[in-house]
Structure formats: structure tokens, C-alpha cells
Design an enzyme around this catalytic site. Sequence first.
Site, PDB file in Angstrom:
ATOM      1  N   MET A 169       0.822  -1.217   0.000  1.00  0.00           N
ATOM      2  CA  MET A 169       0.000   0.000   0.000  1.00  0.00           C
ATOM      3  C   MET A 169       0.857   1.269   0.000  1.00  0.00           C
ATOM      4  O   MET A 169       0.496   2.274  -0.598  1.00  0.00           O
ATOM      5  CB  MET A 169      -0.931   0.004   1.214  1.00  0.00           C
ATOM      6  CG  MET A 169      -2.020  -1.052   1.146  1.00  0.00           C
ATOM      7  SD  MET A 169      -2.894  -1.250   2.724  1.00  0.00           S
ATOM      8  CE  MET A 169      -3.900   0.248   2.739  1.00  0.00           C
ATOM      9  N   LYS A 259     -10.374  13.579  -8.777  1.00  0.00           N
ATOM     10  CA  LYS A 259     -10.264  13.921  -7.352  1.00  0.00           C
ATOM     11  C   LYS A 259      -9.515  15.250  -7.195  1.00  0.00           C
ATOM     12  O   LYS A 259      -8.739  15.627  -8.074  1.00  0.00           O
ATOM     13  CB  LYS A 259      -9.458  12.841  -6.617  1.00  0.00           C
ATOM     14  CG  LYS A 259     -10.152  11.506  -6.464  1.00  0.00           C
ATOM     15  CD  LYS A 259      -9.223  10.516  -5.785  1.00  0.00           C
ATOM     16  CE  LYS A 259      -9.883   9.139  -5.670  1.00  0.00           C
ATOM     17  NZ  LYS A 259     -10.942   9.125  -4.650  1.00  0.00           N
ATOM     18  N   ARG A 333     -16.422  -0.259  -6.922  1.00  0.00           N
ATOM     19  CA  ARG A 333     -17.593  -1.146  -6.925  1.00  0.00           C
ATOM     20  C   ARG A 333     -17.801  -1.789  -8.298  1.00  0.00           C
ATOM     21  O   ARG A 333     -18.402  -2.846  -8.403  1.00  0.00           O
ATOM     22  CB  ARG A 333     -18.836  -0.383  -6.455  1.00  0.00           C
ATOM     23  CG  ARG A 333     -19.247   0.778  -7.298  1.00  0.00           C
ATOM     24  CD  ARG A 333     -20.129   1.761  -6.549  1.00  0.00           C
ATOM     25  NE  ARG A 333     -19.363   2.549  -5.578  1.00  0.00           N
ATOM     26  CZ  ARG A 333     -19.895   3.498  -4.805  1.00  0.00           C
ATOM     27  NH1 ARG A 333     -21.203   3.761  -4.882  1.00  0.00           N
ATOM     28  NH2 ARG A 333     -19.156   4.167  -3.949  1.00  0.00           N
TER      29      ARG A 333
END
Length: 486
Positions: A169, A259, A333
Site C-alpha cells: 500500500m 479527485k 464497486r
Amino acid sequence: GLVLGVYSSDKDDGAAQFTSAGDAFDRLVSGKLRALLSLCGPPLKKGKTRIFHGLHQDFPSVVVVGLGKKNAGINEHENWNEGKENIRTAVAVGCRQIQDLEIPCVEVDPCGDAQAAAEGAVLGLHEYNELKQKKKPVVTPQLHGSAESQAWQKGVIYAEGQNLARYLMEAPANYITPIKFAEHIEQKLRTFSNVKVHIRPESWITTQEMGAFLSVAKGSAEPPIFLEIHYFGSANTDDSPLVFVGKGVTFDSGGISLKPSSGMDAMRADMGGAATVCSAIVTAAALNLPLNIIGLAPLCENMPSGKANKPGDVVRAKNGKTIQVDNTDAEGRLLLADALCYAHNFNARAIVNAATLTGAMDVALGSAATGVFTNSSWLWTHLYEASILTGDRVWRMPLFEHYTKQVTDCPLADVSNIGKYSRAGGACTAAAFLKEFVTASHWAHLDIAGVMSNKDEVPYLRKGMAGRPTRTLVEFAARLSQDSHS
């Protein structure tokens, strides 16, 4: 170096109450440790330390660290085992002080729970400094004494699993691309004869008709990968497996729904779901857990390009359902929809997916716990009980029909990838969306967006990507392997 624990005293006289290892060391140095501690002022509070030099030739530096109350156990209000958390924190603090002294090896007092002590040591010392020329000195922690070596080793394996997720990560997105992520996990699993790793290319993803996943991937120059891991831990390789599914967006710009630039660098960790579930399988293999596990990780980048999804586009998922992409930053998703459909091919005992899915989850719970949405109380109980032991907590969230209506009331397609009331209950509408691609009776969705990184909330983790809740997934798998549920 040596790290020893001391309990806080219930009595006013403040006499130090050592662990058994502390008592033994104090006898070895003819009571000098106790005498010095009493000279140093008030008794040590939880997580606070004192360092003594020159007490013993084998241990030039001894760190004594406060463990809190001696018989701290499960705290019903906090939903964790306070004793274990106190040990993890104390040992981490002590080991870091030894590291600051540039001592290469530290022996650690098991403090009555060698697994928790090992977790504290190995998690507390971990830091991502692969790309820096100046690195902190490497410190090797080992158990002081030999009484609890098996529990210590188990703790080391648990912590190394979480550290693997932290490594993946934290690494920059140009170092951990979809293919490099898959190859890193494959390399970690290479030594296990009971593990098969399939690195599926874009052509395979296309034949599987994973239109939702591919729609996200096409915005990037990096080709997508579908990582599939089979761990055969059960004596019977045909036993129904536990299936882990992890969101693997190795960088998330938001796509066309870009973003804000502030903090966008942290989106290198948007593959936290894939990192934690794959690391949990690596750990399960190292522990030789007696159950079958399958890991599925759709890996890609979400980038804004001439080929990227546009708001309002409609894509078709593996199960035939059409999805209106109203916000290209609700991309995780879409990957998971196809991966969850695929997960139903394996006659799973349970399907558990993990994803840094929604900012709304961070707003709801912050970094205190992973949000769990599940259609199975049996599954919830196992996850919850596992999290009490690991201290990496979970909290149950609602999967109401109320939220389903907000994603199925869609003008152009079967479902929309965001709820029609926009921000309201965002983590819940995301879970409701995923539920549209699940028919299994034991399924849980873990939204790990809030626990993705650590500032100072978990004292035994340094600042940075947290790798949570890897240990809870491992403990959950371990409990499942002991459970007779079929």
C-alpha cells in the site's frame, strides 16, 4: 538490548510489579533494576518507558515499559482485549527506543502473551524506507527466554502478513502497477506447494465478460490483471473454500470525475483491499491453516484519458446487469461487481470482500474500525470475535432495502454506481450496489477506507499505510478452519 514489561501498581506504595521475565532479570542483577526504578520517581504509566544502561554485560541497554493493569482482559465497551493491546503498544514503544540507540538486536519479554508481544515488536519496527538512501538501522526482535516460542513465532507471522500489506500500500504507484502487484504476491507464495497462482491477462478478463472491470481499466495505459490465488490447506482439496475478494485499484485519480489534487498521492493505496486479502492468504499459507482459500483481486488503474469512462456511460457487468456510471470515482464497486460474480463459481463457504471503497466510511467511523456489511449473522459473529483478539476492530453497518432503492432507481440502466441522494449514506449505498451482484447466503463486504492509513491512532503502527485489517482476516480464517459449519 532488552525490553521488559512492568505493570502499574494498584497500591499507593508504587512498588514496581514486574512480569516473570522482569523479576528474573532483577534477580540476575541483584535487585538493582527495582532499586533504580523506585529512584526514578512515580511508577511507569502505560506505554511510558525508562532506559537503563550498564546493568548487565549481555544487555548493555534495558528498556522498561509500562503495561498498564496486570489483569486487563476483554473490554466490553472498547470491543477488544485490552491486555493484548497494552502489550502490543508497550513492546512497540520499547523496540523503537532500542532502534533509536542503533542496537541491532533486541530480546523481548513475552509479557504473558508472546503472540501479542511479537506482533507489537514486528509491527512497531516496520517502516517503508525502500527508496531512501538514509535508512533507519535494522533491528531484529527475538523472544527473551524460550517458554513461549511457538506463540511468539505465530505472532511474527501475523505481523509480517500485515507488514506485507503495508509495504504494497505504501509503495509508489509507479512501483506497484497491476502486473508488479501480482508478481510480488506470486513470488511470496512460490515456496508453498499447496498454492496455485494465476495471473490472468486482459484477454482472459474479456472472455469472462467482465465489462464493468474493463470499463475502469481502459482509461489507463497500464493493462489490467485479474489475480487468482488457490490455497489448498484442507485435507480434502474439494472442500468448499473461503473466498476473499479485494479491490485492486493501484492508483485512483478519480477518472473523469477527477479527485482534488490535495492528498491524491495517498490513492496509491486504493488497492488496500487486494493488499490485505492477498497478504492474509500468504499468512494463512505460512501458518498452514487447514482450510481452502481462494483469493481474487481485479487490478487496474483509474485514470482520466480519451478512453476513460464518462459520467452517464452504461456498462454491462459479468452477470448481465447494466450499470450507469454516474461518477467515475465510484470505480471500485465496478471492479468488485465482476469479481463477486466470478466468486460464485467456487461453491464458497463464504465470500468476504475488502475495499477502500468510500470516503463516507471514513466519515462514519474514522480509523476506529472497519465497517462490515453482511447478509449473514454467522459470518458477522466470526469476524467480530476475531477482531476482539487482534485489536483491529470491525463494526456492523446496515444493508437495508432502504439503500438498495437508491441505487436501483436509475434512469438508463439496472443500477447506478452512486445513490440517488448523492452523499447521504454513501458507504451504505455502495454496499447496497455490491449486494446486487451477490446471491451467496454468507457474504460480507468490508469497507476499509477509514482504516487505510495511520497517523497516530494505533500506537504500535508508525505513520503511513496501515495494512488493516489483515490480522483480523487471518484470525477469522483460522476460526473458520476450526468451525464445523458447512
